[in-house]
Write a protein that holds these residues in place. Structure first.
Motif, PDB file in Angstrom:
ATOM      1  N   GLY A  25      -7.320  -2.795  -4.795  1.00  0.00           N
ATOM      2  CA  GLY A  25      -6.014  -2.908  -4.151  1.00  0.00           C
ATOM      3  C   GLY A  25      -6.080  -2.289  -2.773  1.00  0.00           C
ATOM      4  N   VAL A  26      -4.933  -2.065  -2.156  1.00  0.00           N
ATOM      5  CA  VAL A  26      -4.885  -1.594  -0.768  1.00  0.00           C
ATOM      6  C   VAL A  26      -5.582  -0.239  -0.623  1.00  0.00           C
ATOM      7  N   SER A  27      -5.295   0.685  -1.524  1.00  0.00           N
ATOM      8  CA  SER A  27      -5.858   2.035  -1.383  1.00  0.00           C
ATOM      9  C   SER A  27      -7.373   2.033  -1.530  1.00  0.00           C
ATOM     10  N   LEU A  28      -7.890   1.216  -2.436  1.00  0.00           N
ATOM     11  CA  LEU A  28      -9.343   1.109  -2.552  1.00  0.00           C
ATOM     12  C   LEU A  28      -9.942   0.425  -1.329  1.00  0.00           C
ATOM     13  N   ALA A  29      -9.256  -0.568  -0.796  1.00  0.00           N
ATOM     14  CA  ALA A  29      -9.733  -1.220   0.419  1.00  0.00           C
ATOM     15  C   ALA A  29      -9.858  -0.206   1.552  1.00  0.00           C
ATOM     16  N   GLU A  30      -8.910   0.728   1.616  1.00  0.00           N
ATOM     17  CA  GLU A  30      -8.951   1.746   2.668  1.00  0.00           C
ATOM     18  C   GLU A  30     -10.144   2.686   2.503  1.00  0.00           C
ATOM     19  N   ARG A  31     -10.692   2.780   1.296  1.00  0.00           N
ATOM     20  CA  ARG A  31     -11.915   3.560   1.078  1.00  0.00           C
ATOM     21  C   ARG A  31     -13.164   2.746   1.413  1.00  0.00           C
ATOM     22  N   ILE A  32     -13.153   1.470   1.024  1.00  0.00           N
ATOM     23  CA  ILE A  32     -14.361   0.651   1.120  1.00  0.00           C
ATOM     24  C   ILE A  32     -14.614   0.178   2.546  1.00  0.00           C
ATOM     25  N   ILE A  33     -13.591  -0.312   3.210  1.00  0.00           N
ATOM     26  CA  ILE A  33     -13.766  -0.994   4.498  1.00  0.00           C
ATOM     27  C   ILE A  33     -14.419  -0.100   5.559  1.00  0.00           C
ATOM     28  N   PRO A  34     -14.018   1.167   5.707  1.00  0.00           N
ATOM     29  CA  PRO A  34     -14.685   1.990   6.721  1.00  0.00           C
ATOM     30  C   PRO A  34     -16.170   2.210   6.441  1.00  0.00           C
ATOM     31  N   GLY A  36       0.826  -1.189   0.000  1.00  0.00           N
ATOM     32  CA  GLY A  36       0.000   0.000   0.000  1.00  0.00           C
ATOM     33  C   GLY A  36       0.869   1.250   0.000  1.00  0.00           C
ATOM     34  N   ARG A  37       0.222   2.387  -0.033  1.00  0.00           N
ATOM     35  CA  ARG A  37       0.966   3.645   0.017  1.00  0.00           C
ATOM     36  C   ARG A  37       1.612   3.805   1.403  1.00  0.00           C
ATOM     37  N   MET A  38       2.819   4.341   1.416  1.00  0.00           N
ATOM     38  CA  MET A  38       3.593   4.367   2.652  1.00  0.00           C
ATOM     39  C   MET A  38       3.693   5.753   3.293  1.00  0.00           C
ATOM     40  N   LEU A  39       3.269   6.805   2.617  1.00  0.00           N
ATOM     41  CA  LEU A  39       3.488   8.152   3.130  1.00  0.00           C
ATOM     42  C   LEU A  39       2.854   8.342   4.509  1.00  0.00           C
ATOM     43  N   VAL A  73     -20.385   8.073  12.596  1.00  0.00           N
ATOM     44  CA  VAL A  73     -19.092   7.803  11.966  1.00  0.00           C
ATOM     45  C   VAL A  73     -19.285   6.948  10.724  1.00  0.00           C
ATOM     46  N   LYS A  74     -20.087   5.902  10.855  1.00  0.00           N
ATOM     47  CA  LYS A  74     -20.324   5.025   9.701  1.00  0.00           C
ATOM     48  C   LYS A  74     -21.007   5.798   8.585  1.00  0.00           C
ATOM     49  N   ARG A  75     -21.970   6.642   8.923  1.00  0.00           N
ATOM     50  CA  ARG A  75     -22.675   7.425   7.901  1.00  0.00           C
ATOM     51  C   ARG A  75     -21.713   8.332   7.150  1.00  0.00           C
ATOM     52  N   GLN A  76     -20.805   9.000   7.885  1.00  0.00           N
ATOM     53  CA  GLN A  76     -19.810   9.863   7.238  1.00  0.00           C
ATOM     54  C   GLN A  76     -18.966   9.065   6.241  1.00  0.00           C
ATOM     55  N   ASN A  77     -18.542   7.886   6.646  1.00  0.00           N
ATOM     56  CA  ASN A  77     -17.711   7.061   5.772  1.00  0.00           C
ATOM     57  C   ASN A  77     -18.485   6.588   4.546  1.00  0.00           C
ATOM     58  N   LYS A  78     -19.758   6.295   4.720  1.00  0.00           N
ATOM     59  CA  LYS A  78     -20.587   5.861   3.589  1.00  0.00           C
ATOM     60  C   LYS A  78     -20.825   7.016   2.621  1.00  0.00           C
ATOM     61  N   VAL A  79     -21.046   8.203   3.157  1.00  0.00           N
ATOM     62  CA  VAL A  79     -21.210   9.379   2.298  1.00  0.00           C
ATOM     63  C   VAL A  79     -19.934   9.616   1.497  1.00  0.00           C
ATOM     64  N   ARG A  80     -18.797   9.479   2.167  1.00  0.00           N
ATOM     65  CA  ARG A  80     -17.508   9.685   1.504  1.00  0.00           C
ATOM     66  C   ARG A  80     -17.310   8.662   0.383  1.00  0.00           C
ATOM     67  N   PHE A  81     -17.655   7.411   0.654  1.00  0.00           N
ATOM     68  CA  PHE A  81     -17.499   6.394  -0.387  1.00  0.00           C
ATOM     69  C   PHE A  81     -18.502   6.601  -1.514  1.00  0.00           C
ATOM     70  N   ALA A 124      -6.953   4.292   7.997  1.00  0.00           N
ATOM     71  CA  ALA A 124      -8.054   4.129   7.042  1.00  0.00           C
ATOM     72  C   ALA A 124      -9.354   4.737   7.540  1.00  0.00           C
ATOM     73  N   ASN A 125      -9.505   4.870   8.859  1.00  0.00           N
ATOM     74  CA  ASN A 125     -10.794   5.298   9.415  1.00  0.00           C
ATOM     75  C   ASN A 125     -10.546   6.292  10.550  1.00  0.00           C
ATOM     76  N   GLU A 126     -10.078   7.469  10.197  1.00  0.00           N
ATOM     77  CA  GLU A 126      -9.749   8.462  11.223  1.00  0.00           C
ATOM     78  C   GLU A 126     -10.955   8.895  12.055  1.00  0.00           C
ATOM     79  N   PRO A 127     -12.163   9.023  11.487  1.00  0.00           N
ATOM     80  CA  PRO A 127     -13.303   9.377  12.349  1.00  0.00           C
ATOM     81  C   PRO A 127     -13.548   8.340  13.449  1.00  0.00           C
ATOM     82  N   LEU A 128     -13.426   7.064  13.117  1.00  0.00           N
ATOM     83  CA  LEU A 128     -13.604   6.020  14.132  1.00  0.00           C
ATOM     84  C   LEU A 128     -12.454   6.045  15.134  1.00  0.00           C
TER      85      LEU A 128
END
Length: 803
Positions: free
Chosen positions: A617-626, A73-76, A505-513, A463-467
């Protein structure tokens, strides 16, 4: 590290000037990203050097984790988090008019893995540094990742993923540490007159293995381990070398580290893959021995200071390669070399599928690795001779390494290691009782279980800073390095305010996705719907097909009864199919065709949507999972070794919908029956069907009206544009036996989905389930997994956390 915002801004502007000879106003995002990367490397450099020096000076035993894949995944942001300066840098960049998230998007997401195997290796090296285990990764620096997936008319098309196009800011080329790896030619042995044999190589092809090292930063502890990836290059040539011969040689050699998993549907592709496996094994083992000698200890003490771990069968050639060095270069006798090799090596088995346990034609190994094949055959001969005195002949014949003209890599890994572990308790039991039972009879003490884990730092903190912020407010932040502290959240399971905050928190993440889906795919999805997620490799045993058949059944229900009381659903898939895996690619096409059918049908009033994200991939997983509400873990019981997406989704508050397969069994134990939704055949029932042969898929097609309608839709033109794929999949299920019992489990799966629908309607009940899943997820941290490896397999010290 201690860094003020003022100091960071000064350092950043200074680095920008030094690297690019420009000021902040002239720079763009790419220059800013590489400037930040170089600055982070400068911050890390001193601790990296100190760590390596301390390991040598203190005589620390070191672990070398060999893996064909490292899906980083991205390392920054990960590097910033582990250094403890993420917020400082984010705020400092903001003061300079730079958005950190914009720089994150500049970094390529290197596809140096195919799924769980490579992501596990990445989690492990992060956890090993954080747990202060002296451990390093060893793999291949592929020029191109797995492949970039595009959907063209619904079909998967593979494009090259040139992640190195603009360079890799995190790596350091170590030309002085390059080694030579030999292929082809002929080898003959000559008595030295001093009690050992001397190998003579003729017409061998020599390949230069050049290491590229990246820092693996421990979380807030000043420990920096190393990930070493090897690149294949042409050795220096003399002046007599013909130009065109050199070009041909260069192309052949550089192809070794060009692409992950070359096409294995032909001989040339299989030969290249075998070449890759020996290349990084030989380079890595040679490098380890050279580094070990800096301790000025005799080679006979190697196993006291070095542990080599074989991650799946791909690096199994570590065993004969170490034997080659001990015999040919260190001039040890066979018995001592073999004893040393066994005590140095350990092996993780990652599969129950026997076809995934590699076998190589011995003729291919003879052609490519003439000295190695001699050693393999001698290992096999001695194994048969020595074990034949103790065990039944048939048992020994069934477990030998060389059989039927092939070398069985799993057998070599087992015989040549002191430890063999599975990756979930169910998986390990199946290995002992079924798949590797003959070996368990011979080596019962070698077998052990180490359930897989994930790093909570990437999969929740990043991946889930609000949580993350919600959890920190409730229980503090010790869970970053003591993840079972998450269990303290259970104190809030009846607290309505906390449950409502969790829902927000979950709603925010769903809106973002949902925003991401609309921007990238042009598809509107409803954040108030249930987000039902299945993200993993596309393989028949993982049963994306079962999910799809159920989606079709819901679609037909809504078409016939638009007023049906069904909570809106968004089904989300992410998956790549191996380029030569035709059936998996047919399923991808079918999913995309069904998506076209459903997503553009006004009759169902947006109650149903199907999203298949491209190039998962990893970056998309970080969007979807939260954003996930439901975690689909629906492989046929007895087929999934462990799974790790189940752990990532659980950690982010998704409720698991699962068969009792892999680590799902242990998830149930920790969350309780009321906080997971189970269905389907159990392992013993699957094996019973195998034994008595009483499963008849056609009966389910004939007798189940819902299934009959859904399956007919595959072949009657209901699904436009997928006629050929529909017929192939229909035949696989109805005519050719339904290998993974999709039709058998369909009704039970549909009933489980109805339970999901009912539970979700009561927000407090659902959020209580989500909270208990989060609170129970800490035990599945890779921090704990690697600490168990360290103490029980590798015999190295670690910073032990409270479990």
């Amino acid at each position: 590290m201690d860094l003020s915002k003022r100091k960071f801004k000064e350092d950043f502007k200074k680095m920008l000037t030094e690297v690019y000879s420009m000021g902040l106003k002239e720079s763009e995002a790419t220059e800013q990203f590489f400037t930040l990367g170089n600055l982070i490397r400068s911050y890390v450099a001193k601790n990296w050097s100190r760590t390596n020096q301390a390991y040598i000076e203190k005589g620390k035993k070191q672990v070398y984790y060999f893996s064909m894949e490292f899906l980083l995944g991205r390392m920054l942001k990960s590097n910033l988090l582990n250094l403890g300066i993420l917020e400082t840098v984010r705020d400092g960049l903001s003061d300079l008019g730079i958005d950190l998230e914009a720089l994150v998007q500049i970094e390529p997401d290197p596809g140096l893995g195919n799924g769980g195997l490579g992501r596990l290796a990445a989690c492990f090296i992060d956890s090993m540094a954080t747990s202060e285990i002296p451990a390093h990764g060893n793999g291949i620096r592929y020029k191109y990742g797995l492949f970039k997936q595009k959907f063209v008319n619904g079909y998967q098309v593979e494009l090259p993923e040139n992640w190195l196009q603009n360079g890799n800011v995190w790596e350091t080329r170590k030309m002085h540490a390059a080694v030579t790896v030999r292929f082809y030619g002929h080898v003959w042995l000559e008595h030295s007159g001093k009690g050992y044999l001397v190998p003579h190589y003729e017409d061998a092809q020599e390949v230069l293995a050049v290491p590229y090292d990246s820092a693996v930063i421990g979380f807030n502890n000043e420990i920096v381990n190393t990930l070493r990836l090897w690149s294949a290059e042409v050795p220096p040539q003399d002046e007599s070398t013909d130009y065109w011969s050199f070009i041909h040689q260069r192309n052949e050699i550089e192809s070794i580290s060009e692409v992950l998993y070359p096409d294995d549907s032909n001989y040339e592709g299989r030969l290249l893959r075998l070449k890759q496996e020996y290349f990084f094994v030989s380079a890595g083992v040679q490098s380890i021995i050279r580094h070990y000698k800096k301790m000025h200890l005799g080679i006979e003490h190697l196993a006291e200071k070095v542990a080599i771990h074989i991650n799946d069968t791909h690096p199994a050639l570590c065993i004969p390669e170490l034997m080659r060095i001990l015999l040919d270069e260190e001039h040890m006798d066979w018995e001592h070399a073999w004893h040393l090799t066994i005590n140095t090596m350990s092996y993780t088995n990652h599969t129950i599928m026997t076809e995934a346990m590699e076998k190589w034609p011995i003729e291919m190994i003879q052609t490519l690795l003439p000295r190695i094949v001699q050693i393999i055959c001698e290992i096999d001969r001695r194994y048969v001779m020595e074990m034949g005195r103790l065990f039944d002949t048939d048992l020994i014949q069934s477990t030998r390494i060389v059989e039927g003209g092939h070398v069985r890599m799993a057998h070599m890994a087992i015989i040549g290691s002191h430890s063999i572990n599975g990756v979930a308790q169910l998986h390990t039991n199946i290995l002992k009782e079924k798949v590797l039972h003959p070996f368990y009879l011979i080596y019962p003490s070698k077998f052990n279980n180490k359930t897989n884990g994930i790093t909570q730092r990437r999969w929740l903190m990043l991946a889930n800073e609000p949580l993350r912020h919600l959890i920190d407010r409730k229980i503090g932040n010790e869970w970053a390095t003591m993840p079972t502290e998450l269990k303290m959240l259970k104190a809030f399971r009846e607290d309505k305010r906390t449950l409502q905050e969790l829902a927000e928190v979950k709603r925010q993440n769903k809106v973002r996705f949902a925003r991401f889906v609309e921007e990238s795919m042009g598809l509107e999805i409803n954040p108030e719907a249930i987000f039902d997620v299945q993200i993993k490799r596309l393989h028949a045993y993982k049963r994306q097909l079962l999910n799809l058949l159920h989606i079709l059944s819901l679609y037909f229900k809504l078409k016939e009864h638009p007023e049906a009381d069904l909570h809106p659903r968004v089904f989300i898939f992410g998956a790549k199919a191996a380029p030569s895996y035709t059936y998996a690619k047919q399923i991808i096409k079918l999913i995309n065709s069904v998506a076209e059918l459903i997503n553009h049908d006004p009759d169902i009033h947006d109650k149903l949507k199907l999203v298949f994200v491209e190039n998962y991939g990893v970056s998309l997983a970080e969007r979807i999972i939260p954003a996930a509400d439901v975690s689909e873990q629906i492989s046929l019981a007895s087929k999934e070794a462990s799974g790790t997406s189940n752990m990532k989704l659980m950690l982010n508050g998704a409720v698991t919908l699962a068969t009792l397969d892999g680590a799902n069994v242990e998830i149930r134990e920790h969350v309780g029956e009321d906080n997971i939704v189970l269905f389907g055949l159990r392992t013993d029932e699957v094996y019973h069907y195998y034994k008595d042969g009483t499963y008849h898929a056609h009966d389910y097609y004939e007798k189940n009206q819902v299934l009959h309608r859904v399956l007919n839709a595959l072949i009657d033109g209901t699904i436009p544009g997928a006629e050929a794929e529909g017929y192939a999949i229909f035949d696989s299920l109805v005519r050719y036996g339904d290998e993974y019992f999709v039709l058998r489990d369909f009704d039970d799966y549909a009933a489980a989905q109805e339970r999901i629908d009912r539970l979700y309607r009561d927000s407090l009940i659902w959020q209580k389930m989500a909270l208990i899943n989060i609170a129970s997820a800490g035990i599945f941290s890779s921090d704990y997994t690697v600490q168990q490896y360290a103490s029980q397999i590798w015999d190295v010290s670690s910073k032990v956390h409270r479990i």
